[in-house]
Design a protein around this motif. Sequence first.
Motif, PDB file in Angstrom:
ATOM      1  N   UNK A   5     -11.169   7.274  -0.746  1.00  0.00           N
ATOM      2  CA  UNK A   5     -10.472   6.086  -0.242  1.00  0.00           C
ATOM      3  C   UNK A   5     -10.198   6.278   1.233  1.00  0.00           C
ATOM      4  N   UNK A   6     -10.385   5.195   2.014  1.00  0.00           N
ATOM      5  CA  UNK A   6      -9.986   5.237   3.428  1.00  0.00           C
ATOM      6  C   UNK A   6      -9.324   3.912   3.778  1.00  0.00           C
ATOM      7  N   UNK A   7      -8.357   3.997   4.657  1.00  0.00           N
ATOM      8  CA  UNK A   7      -7.604   2.829   5.099  1.00  0.00           C
ATOM      9  C   UNK A   7      -8.409   2.080   6.147  1.00  0.00           C
ATOM     10  N   UNK A   8      -8.438   0.720   6.017  1.00  0.00           N
ATOM     11  CA  UNK A   8      -9.242  -0.090   6.928  1.00  0.00           C
ATOM     12  C   UNK A   8      -8.432  -0.884   7.949  1.00  0.00           C
ATOM     13  N   UNK A   9      -7.119  -1.040   7.740  1.00  0.00           N
ATOM     14  CA  UNK A   9      -6.317  -1.815   8.692  1.00  0.00           C
ATOM     15  C   UNK A   9      -4.902  -1.236   8.774  1.00  0.00           C
ATOM     16  N   UNK A  10      -4.020  -1.952   9.460  1.00  0.00           N
ATOM     17  CA  UNK A  10      -2.646  -1.484   9.625  1.00  0.00           C
ATOM     18  C   UNK A  10      -1.793  -1.726   8.389  1.00  0.00           C
ATOM     19  N   UNK A  11      -2.293  -2.493   7.450  1.00  0.00           N
ATOM     20  CA  UNK A  11      -1.505  -2.825   6.267  1.00  0.00           C
ATOM     21  C   UNK A  11      -2.024  -2.102   5.038  1.00  0.00           C
ATOM     22  N   UNK A  13      -5.158  -2.662   3.255  1.00  0.00           N
ATOM     23  CA  UNK A  13      -6.569  -2.792   2.912  1.00  0.00           C
ATOM     24  C   UNK A  13      -7.233  -1.410   2.924  1.00  0.00           C
ATOM     25  N   UNK A  14      -7.834  -1.075   1.790  1.00  0.00           N
ATOM     26  CA  UNK A  14      -8.502   0.209   1.635  1.00  0.00           C
ATOM     27  C   UNK A  14      -9.922  -0.006   1.138  1.00  0.00           C
ATOM     28  N   UNK A  24     -15.708  -0.652  -3.287  1.00  0.00           N
ATOM     29  CA  UNK A  24     -14.776  -1.656  -3.799  1.00  0.00           C
ATOM     30  C   UNK A  24     -13.582  -1.662  -2.849  1.00  0.00           C
ATOM     31  N   UNK A  25     -13.192  -2.870  -2.417  1.00  0.00           N
ATOM     32  CA  UNK A  25     -12.035  -3.002  -1.542  1.00  0.00           C
ATOM     33  C   UNK A  25     -10.763  -3.178  -2.362  1.00  0.00           C
ATOM     34  N   UNK A  26      -9.702  -2.517  -1.912  1.00  0.00           N
ATOM     35  CA  UNK A  26      -8.376  -2.637  -2.517  1.00  0.00           C
ATOM     36  C   UNK A  26      -7.429  -3.236  -1.494  1.00  0.00           C
ATOM     37  N   UNK A  27      -6.530  -4.082  -1.960  1.00  0.00           N
ATOM     38  CA  UNK A  27      -5.535  -4.669  -1.074  1.00  0.00           C
ATOM     39  C   UNK A  27      -4.272  -4.924  -1.868  1.00  0.00           C
ATOM     40  N   UNK A  31      -0.133  -9.605   0.117  1.00  0.00           N
ATOM     41  CA  UNK A  31      -0.646 -10.018   1.423  1.00  0.00           C
ATOM     42  C   UNK A  31      -0.984 -11.513   1.379  1.00  0.00           C
ATOM     43  N   UNK A  32      -0.866 -12.177   2.513  1.00  0.00           N
ATOM     44  CA  UNK A  32      -1.132 -13.618   2.577  1.00  0.00           C
ATOM     45  C   UNK A  32      -2.560 -13.949   2.149  1.00  0.00           C
ATOM     46  N   UNK A  33      -3.508 -13.201   2.639  1.00  0.00           N
ATOM     47  CA  UNK A  33      -4.915 -13.386   2.264  1.00  0.00           C
ATOM     48  C   UNK A  33      -5.519 -12.031   1.926  1.00  0.00           C
ATOM     49  N   UNK A  34      -5.292 -11.556   0.702  1.00  0.00           N
ATOM     50  CA  UNK A  34      -5.836 -10.241   0.339  1.00  0.00           C
ATOM     51  C   UNK A  34      -7.361 -10.215   0.448  1.00  0.00           C
ATOM     52  N   UNK A  35      -7.879  -9.102   0.901  1.00  0.00           N
ATOM     53  CA  UNK A  35      -9.322  -8.963   1.091  1.00  0.00           C
ATOM     54  C   UNK A  35      -9.964  -8.097   0.007  1.00  0.00           C
TER      55      UNK A  35
END
Length: 140
Positions: A5-11, A13-14, A24-27, A31-35
Amino acid sequence: MKISLKRLNDNYLFETKNERGDIVLLDNKSEEEPKGSSPMDLLLRGIAGCSSIDVVMILKKQQHELEDIQVEVEGFREDGAVPNVFKKIHIKFNLKGDVPEAKALRAVKLSMDKYCSVSKMLEKAAEISYSVELNSKILS
């Protein structure tokens, strides 16, 4: 089996990756618009996929080919509980094809009672139920 797993943003999103490189993306669902999917969402997806693979495999071994399989999984959690685990999970199997009713029911039962590793693991924490529809006819 290994997942990275690696973090993709400041919040929240992994990116998760398995040994084959499947991503597979995790969020966070808040969040307002989970990715990506939430971790609890992935558990429900896992039981849907695991049981579907079993059902298709069992019926193929019996020389019955499904035209289609669709599965809906609904998880029920206790409001306000921490941790907020699933207390109940219901899986609705919708099968289509020239398959005897008894064989369709038996394939689902075998998956849920014996073969699906995900359901066997989750049943330790949640009550799992299922229903089966074959060619638009409710069987259970």
